[in-house]
Design a protein around this motif. Structure first.
Motif, short mmCIF file in Angstrom:
data_model
loop_
_atom_site.label_atom_id
_atom_site.label_comp_id
_atom_site.label_asym_id
_atom_site.label_seq_id
_atom_site.Cartn_x
_atom_site.Cartn_y
_atom_site.Cartn_z
N VAL A 241 2.67 25.64 0.32
CA VAL A 241 3.21 24.40 0.49
C VAL A 241 3.61 24.08 -1.08
CG1 VAL A 241 2.80 21.97 0.88
CG2 VAL A 241 1.63 23.73 2.43
N LEU A 242 4.83 23.67 -1.12
CA LEU A 242 5.36 23.20 -2.39
C LEU A 242 5.62 21.62 -2.40
CD1 LEU A 242 8.01 25.89 -2.75
CD2 LEU A 242 5.96 25.90 -3.78
N ARG A 243 5.22 21.08 -3.45
CA ARG A 243 5.36 19.54 -3.47
C ARG A 243 6.39 19.36 -4.81
NH1 ARG A 243 0.37 20.95 -2.01
NH2 ARG A 243 -0.56 20.03 -0.27
N HIS A 244 7.13 18.29 -4.24
CA HIS A 244 8.42 18.02 -5.30
C HIS A 244 8.39 16.59 -5.58
CE1 HIS A 244 9.76 21.94 -4.37
NE2 HIS A 244 9.81 21.61 -3.02
N SER A 245 8.15 16.17 -6.68
CA SER A 245 8.48 14.75 -6.88
C SER A 245 9.82 14.47 -7.52
CB SER A 245 7.42 14.15 -7.89
OG SER A 245 7.62 12.80 -8.25
N LEU A 246 10.59 13.55 -6.94
CA LEU A 246 11.91 13.78 -7.28
C LEU A 246 12.44 12.28 -7.92
CD1 LEU A 246 13.69 15.21 -4.17
CD2 LEU A 246 12.77 16.31 -6.37
N GLY A 247 11.66 11.54 -8.15
CA GLY A 247 11.78 10.06 -8.73
C GLY A 247 12.86 9.39 -7.72
N ASN A 248 13.66 8.62 -8.51
CA ASN A 248 14.64 7.88 -7.44
C ASN A 248 15.91 8.72 -7.27
OD1 ASN A 248 12.74 6.06 -7.97
ND2 ASN A 248 14.06 4.79 -9.41
#
Length: 134
Positions: A63-70
């Motif tokens: 499982v990959l988690r991505h925080s992309l902001g806005n």
């Protein structure tokens, strides 16, 4: 209670798996978040995973988690690269974001063997060939 929560339906937001470039030796596939809304998506989080069966054996990817902001209105952002070897699996992307003070979430599921040339369209904003779920 759950019935008291607002039903926040995600519209005009898509996930696309795009053929970014191709040479005789290899193809480069990328996954994008497409925001077709007239407003920015805030605090965008996406988790991705693959699962299914191959040769009678159950397979699960990390499982990959991505925080992309806005993500600005009428724009797109790359989520990750994707290998053709996982196209035979179910590829799931779980998106969460805020619009104002309301949170929205939606699962986008690419079923096995759905990422094929016959399902490709011209992806809005990117102007490249790919498979899109919205």
């Amino acid at each position: 209670m759950k019935t008291d929560l607002p039903e926040n339906i995600v519209e005009h937001v898509s996930i696309a798996i795009v053929l970014d470039s191709a040479t005789p030796e290899a193809k480069l596939w990328k996954v994008y978040l497409i925001n077709l809304k007239d407003q920015a998506l805030e605090t965008v989080l996406i988790s991705s995973k693959g699962y299914g069966e191959k040769d009678g054996e159950k397979i699960k990817t990390s499982v990959l988690r991505h925080s992309l902001g806005n993500v600005e209105a009428k724009s797109f952002i790359q989520i990750e690269l994707i290998d053709e070897q996982v196209f035979g699996l179910t590829n799931e992307y779980w998106l969460s974001f805020y619009l104002g003070n309301q949170i929205y979430d939606k699962k986008f599921i690419f079923v096995p063997e759905s990422i094929v040339e016959t399902n490709m369209i011209r992806i809005p904003l990117l102007n490249k060939a790919g498979v899109m779920i919205g």
